[in-house]
Enzyme design. Structure first.
Site, short mmCIF file in Angstrom:
data_model
loop_
_atom_site.label_atom_id
_atom_site.label_comp_id
_atom_site.label_asym_id
_atom_site.label_seq_id
_atom_site.Cartn_x
_atom_site.Cartn_y
_atom_site.Cartn_z
N GLU A 152 -21.40 -7.46 19.92
CA GLU A 152 -21.71 -6.61 20.69
C GLU A 152 -23.03 -6.79 21.14
OE1 GLU A 152 -21.94 -4.50 17.12
OE2 GLU A 152 -19.55 -3.80 17.27
N SER A 192 -32.21 -16.78 14.55
CA SER A 192 -33.50 -16.22 14.82
C SER A 192 -34.00 -16.65 16.36
CB SER A 192 -34.81 -16.70 14.08
OG SER A 192 -34.66 -18.07 13.87
N SER A 193 -33.42 -17.90 16.63
CA SER A 193 -33.77 -18.37 17.96
C SER A 193 -33.18 -17.43 19.00
CB SER A 193 -33.24 -19.82 18.13
OG SER A 193 -33.77 -20.54 17.27
N ASP A 249 -14.57 -7.46 6.42
CA ASP A 249 -14.09 -7.12 5.30
C ASP A 249 -13.45 -8.25 4.71
OD1 ASP A 249 -14.48 -4.32 4.87
OD2 ASP A 249 -12.84 -3.81 6.54
N GLN A 289 -24.73 -16.44 12.79
CA GLN A 289 -24.46 -17.09 11.50
C GLN A 289 -23.72 -16.25 10.57
OE1 GLN A 289 -28.33 -18.52 9.85
NE2 GLN A 289 -29.20 -16.76 10.41
N THR A 323 -15.76 -10.29 17.44
CA THR A 323 -16.24 -9.52 18.68
C THR A 323 -17.70 -9.41 18.48
OG1 THR A 323 -14.00 -8.73 19.22
CG2 THR A 323 -16.22 -7.68 20.26
N GLY A 380 -32.56 -14.04 18.49
CA GLY A 380 -33.49 -12.96 18.47
C GLY A 380 -34.49 -13.07 19.28
N ARG A 381 -35.25 -14.28 19.15
CA ARG A 381 -36.66 -14.41 19.90
C ARG A 381 -36.42 -14.49 21.40
NH1 ARG A 381 -39.26 -18.72 15.57
NH2 ARG A 381 -38.69 -17.04 13.74
#
Length: 178
Positions: free
Chosen positions: A122, A95-96, A112, A139, A120, A98-99
């Site tokens: 993106e 979340s850190s 899988d 995570q 890798t 993403g923020r």
């Protein structure tokens, strides 16, 4: 069902999950934190072709950090090598992260059973943001599977991402027949 911290540790003790390097401090209640490696890559061409081998150029993140720019796809790598032999691993952003407006995967968050490699990433950003090698970036969450597995990923003859290299890997879509 998502594995708890204790179940992740139990699976590691049995050899069903491997994380290297491993730090107990990175184990969450039901996840394991992974970190950004030292290498990033970008595609050489500005227009990518799904039927063509699109080449990348790699570069190291300097100690003073690197500024990611919007509208550029960066491929990154986790510091951690992982093996998941009896569970389905999912890589999610923290979340850190993403923020800060950083996305760490476009669509490839699920591994899988039998995935044995570095991840890798993106990476894309909403606005310019400075990043650093070694920063927490995501995570891993592990799910139980139901039923007998016929062929794990690491044993599939047509698996495109089995080569164990510690650098970002470009799309291998061009290896598909379509």
């Amino acid at each position: 069902m998502i594995l708890t911290d204790q179940e992740i540790l139990n699976a590691m003790e049995k050899g069903d999950i491997k994380v290297a390097p491993f730090s107990r401090d990175c184990l969450g209640s039901n996840s394991y934190d992974v970190h950004l490696g030292t290498t990033l890559a970008t595609y050489v061409d500005t227009v990518l072709d799904a039927k063509k081998h699109n080449l990348i150029k790699t570069f190291e993140i300097p100690p003073e950090g690197f500024i990611l720019e919007p509208n550029i796809l960066y491929l990154g790598i986790t510091q951690e090598y992982t093996e998941t032999l009896k569970h389905v691993p999912f890589l999610e952003g923290k979340s850190s992260v993403g923020r800060l407006g950083i996305d760490i995967h476009a669509t490839a968050g699920k591994g899988d059973v039998g995935f044995c490699n570095y991840w890798t990433l993106e990476i894309s950003v909403k606005q310019p943001v400075k990043i650093y090698a070694g920063m927490p970036i995501g995570q891993l969450i592990y799910f139980d599977v139901k039923g007998e597995l016929i062929t794990p990923y690491n044993l599939k003859k047509n698996a495109k991402y089995n080569e164990k290299i510690q650098r970002p890997v470009e799309s291998m879509m061009w290896k598909n027949q379509f």
